[in-house]
Design a protein around this motif. Structure first.
Motif, mmCIF file in Angstrom:
data_model
loop_
_atom_site.group_PDB
_atom_site.id
_atom_site.type_symbol
_atom_site.label_atom_id
_atom_site.label_comp_id
_atom_site.label_asym_id
_atom_site.label_seq_id
_atom_site.Cartn_x
_atom_site.Cartn_y
_atom_site.Cartn_z
ATOM 1 N N THR A 71 -21.545 -30.369 -78.705
ATOM 2 C CA THR A 71 -20.924 -32.064 -79.669
ATOM 3 C C THR A 71 -22.606 -33.124 -79.050
ATOM 4 O O THR A 71 -22.929 -33.713 -79.520
ATOM 5 C CB THR A 71 -19.737 -32.895 -78.543
ATOM 6 O OG1 THR A 71 -18.977 -31.448 -79.199
ATOM 7 C CG2 THR A 71 -19.620 -33.250 -79.737
ATOM 8 N N CYS A 72 -22.671 -32.862 -77.609
ATOM 9 C CA CYS A 72 -23.637 -33.824 -77.463
ATOM 10 C C CYS A 72 -24.657 -33.392 -77.920
ATOM 11 O O CYS A 72 -25.592 -34.317 -77.797
ATOM 12 C CB CYS A 72 -23.954 -33.601 -75.484
ATOM 13 S SG CYS A 72 -22.470 -34.669 -74.034
ATOM 14 N N ALA A 73 -25.060 -32.425 -78.084
ATOM 15 C CA ALA A 73 -26.824 -32.045 -78.127
ATOM 16 C C ALA A 73 -26.017 -31.945 -79.670
ATOM 17 O O ALA A 73 -28.151 -32.856 -80.655
ATOM 18 C CB ALA A 73 -26.776 -30.484 -78.551
ATOM 19 N N LEU A 74 -25.600 -32.404 -80.387
ATOM 20 C CA LEU A 74 -25.065 -32.844 -81.799
ATOM 21 C C LEU A 74 -25.064 -34.142 -82.224
ATOM 22 O O LEU A 74 -26.136 -34.999 -83.558
ATOM 23 C CB LEU A 74 -24.095 -32.478 -82.780
ATOM 24 C CG LEU A 74 -24.138 -30.736 -82.865
ATOM 25 C CD1 LEU A 74 -22.919 -30.410 -82.996
ATOM 26 C CD2 LEU A 74 -25.213 -30.356 -83.717
ATOM 27 N N LEU A 75 -24.876 -35.236 -81.905
ATOM 28 C CA LEU A 75 -24.846 -36.501 -81.185
ATOM 29 C C LEU A 75 -25.759 -37.141 -80.825
ATOM 30 O O LEU A 75 -26.547 -38.454 -80.597
ATOM 31 C CB LEU A 75 -23.816 -36.695 -80.282
ATOM 32 C CG LEU A 75 -21.928 -36.255 -81.674
ATOM 33 C CD1 LEU A 75 -21.309 -36.892 -80.646
ATOM 34 C CD2 LEU A 75 -22.871 -37.253 -82.407
ATOM 35 N N HIS A 76 -26.745 -36.317 -79.699
ATOM 36 C CA HIS A 76 -27.924 -36.953 -78.584
ATOM 37 C C HIS A 76 -28.865 -37.941 -79.667
ATOM 38 O O HIS A 76 -29.023 -39.253 -78.782
ATOM 39 C CB HIS A 76 -29.089 -36.110 -78.052
ATOM 40 C CG HIS A 76 -29.811 -35.299 -78.814
ATOM 41 N ND1 HIS A 76 -29.489 -34.468 -79.389
ATOM 42 C CD2 HIS A 76 -31.048 -35.715 -78.268
ATOM 43 C CE1 HIS A 76 -31.129 -33.633 -79.857
ATOM 44 N NE2 HIS A 76 -31.770 -34.404 -79.526
ATOM 45 N N ASP A 77 -29.292 -37.784 -80.511
ATOM 46 C CA ASP A 77 -30.122 -39.456 -81.302
ATOM 47 C C ASP A 77 -29.233 -40.239 -82.247
ATOM 48 O O ASP A 77 -29.954 -40.199 -83.484
ATOM 49 C CB ASP A 77 -31.523 -38.427 -81.504
ATOM 50 C CG ASP A 77 -32.475 -37.723 -80.748
ATOM 51 O OD1 ASP A 77 -31.983 -38.421 -79.979
ATOM 52 O OD2 ASP A 77 -33.393 -36.465 -81.759
ATOM 53 N N ILE A 78 -28.195 -40.426 -82.412
ATOM 54 C CA ILE A 78 -27.292 -40.814 -83.042
ATOM 55 C C ILE A 78 -27.660 -42.429 -83.366
ATOM 56 O O ILE A 78 -27.399 -43.185 -83.892
ATOM 57 C CB ILE A 78 -25.784 -40.524 -83.746
ATOM 58 C CG1 ILE A 78 -24.993 -40.698 -82.024
ATOM 59 C CG2 ILE A 78 -25.769 -39.584 -83.574
ATOM 60 C CD1 ILE A 78 -23.941 -41.680 -82.330
ATOM 61 N N GLY A 79 -28.459 -42.728 -81.806
ATOM 62 C CA GLY A 79 -29.338 -44.439 -82.148
ATOM 63 C C GLY A 79 -30.694 -43.851 -82.731
ATOM 64 O O GLY A 79 -30.848 -45.373 -83.038
ATOM 65 N N LYS A 80 -30.216 -43.343 -83.729
ATOM 66 C CA LYS A 80 -31.551 -43.262 -84.752
ATOM 67 C C LYS A 80 -30.581 -43.580 -85.651
ATOM 68 O O LYS A 80 -30.728 -41.972 -85.999
ATOM 69 C CB LYS A 80 -32.481 -42.271 -84.651
ATOM 70 C CG LYS A 80 -33.419 -41.761 -83.161
ATOM 71 C CD LYS A 80 -34.117 -40.815 -83.320
ATOM 72 C CE LYS A 80 -34.721 -41.001 -81.646
ATOM 73 N NZ LYS A 80 -35.643 -39.699 -82.010
ATOM 74 N N ILE A 81 -30.558 -44.666 -87.413
ATOM 75 C CA ILE A 81 -29.931 -44.710 -87.713
ATOM 76 C C ILE A 81 -30.641 -44.388 -89.207
ATOM 77 O O ILE A 81 -31.623 -44.865 -89.130
ATOM 78 C CB ILE A 81 -29.164 -45.832 -88.094
ATOM 79 C CG1 ILE A 81 -28.479 -45.971 -86.657
ATOM 80 C CG2 ILE A 81 -28.156 -45.745 -88.576
ATOM 81 C CD1 ILE A 81 -27.740 -47.183 -85.842
ATOM 82 N N LYS A 82 -30.327 -43.769 -90.032
ATOM 83 C CA LYS A 82 -30.633 -43.768 -91.427
ATOM 84 C C LYS A 82 -30.972 -44.777 -91.825
ATOM 85 O O LYS A 82 -30.598 -45.743 -92.348
ATOM 86 C CB LYS A 82 -29.967 -42.860 -92.560
ATOM 87 C CG LYS A 82 -30.052 -42.369 -94.059
ATOM 88 C CD LYS A 82 -29.445 -42.085 -94.124
ATOM 89 C CE LYS A 82 -28.909 -40.935 -94.071
ATOM 90 N NZ LYS A 82 -27.458 -40.132 -94.876
ATOM 91 N N GLY A 83 -32.499 -44.871 -92.232
ATOM 92 C CA GLY A 83 -32.974 -46.046 -93.139
ATOM 93 C C GLY A 83 -33.584 -47.278 -91.950
ATOM 94 O O GLY A 83 -34.219 -48.305 -92.270
ATOM 95 N N ASP A 84 -32.960 -47.094 -90.691
ATOM 96 C CA ASP A 84 -33.704 -48.002 -89.823
ATOM 97 C C ASP A 84 -35.345 -48.086 -89.278
ATOM 98 O O ASP A 84 -36.037 -49.149 -89.077
ATOM 99 C CB ASP A 84 -32.840 -47.791 -88.263
ATOM 100 C CG ASP A 84 -32.514 -48.642 -87.641
ATOM 101 O OD1 ASP A 84 -33.125 -50.139 -88.255
ATOM 102 O OD2 ASP A 84 -32.539 -49.212 -86.167
ATOM 103 N N VAL A 85 -35.746 -46.822 -89.257
ATOM 104 C CA VAL A 85 -36.779 -46.356 -89.164
ATOM 105 C C VAL A 85 -37.693 -45.852 -90.338
ATOM 106 O O VAL A 85 -36.916 -44.384 -90.788
ATOM 107 C CB VAL A 85 -37.366 -46.115 -87.815
ATOM 108 C CG1 VAL A 85 -38.546 -45.702 -87.431
ATOM 109 C CG2 VAL A 85 -36.851 -47.204 -86.202
#
Length: 175
Positions: A71-85
């Motif tokens: 679960t953590c592995a799948l969520l570890h980078d969710i602070g990178k939101i589509k379209g943000d960068v």
């Protein structure tokens, strides 16, 4: 640097299969999956690769909560939101962090705008995505074990931390 080149190629060729979708559904409830699916495709592919690698690493360990780890592995980078960068800004950010890390950290700024502002924003996200993602998960009421591991996945190892965090770091560095 060859690892970085592989990451660029992986980002450009990223795909999600039906098997990958089933894997996400198996380990993330609908609320958590919504966070996963809001990342851009290369970040989703990276998170899946990290999860698969983490699962392989966990098979060699004792006393690992595999469900928590994946679960953590799948969520570890969710602070990178589509379209943000943009992909280009991500690539430039990684290069700058590799070549001039102290300058890059001092130059980062939150907030999009023109080309320079967007690059500075990309650098901010690069350095703060773990805390940003953990705050998003915490606001959604996810388990504190998950938010704690996501928040700390880029911090230096410390005594007494969960084995799941150690394995996540190892899997992330391999991908």
């Amino acid at each position: 640097m060859s690892k970085r080149i592989k990451q660029v190629v992986a980002a450009v060729t990223a795909r999600i299969s039906e098997t990958d979708r089933q894997f996400v559904e198996r380990y993330l409830d609908p609320a958590a999956a919504a966070f996963f699916w809001q990342m851009n495709l290369p970040d989703q592919r990276h998170a899946l690769n990290v999860a698969y690698t983490a699962g392989e690493l966990a098979a060699k360990e004792k006393d690992v909560d595999q469900e928590l780890l994946l679960t953590c592995a799948l969520l570890h980078d969710i602070g990178k939101i589509k379209g943000d960068v943009s992909v280009a800004d991500k690539i430039i950010t990684v290069i700058l962090d590799t070549l001039v890390p102290r300058w890059a950290k001092s130059w980062q700024r939150l907030g999009r705008g023109g080309k320079v502002a967007n690059l500075r924003h990309a650098m901010y996200i690069y350095y703060h995505h773990a805390a940003r993602g953990a705050a998003m998960l915490e606001a959604a009421g996810l388990d504190r074990r998950i938010t704690g591991i996501v928040a700390r996945h880029h911090e230096a190892p410390a005594d007494g931390e969960p084995v799941e965090l150690t394995l996540l770091r190892a899997a992330d560095s391999l991908n």
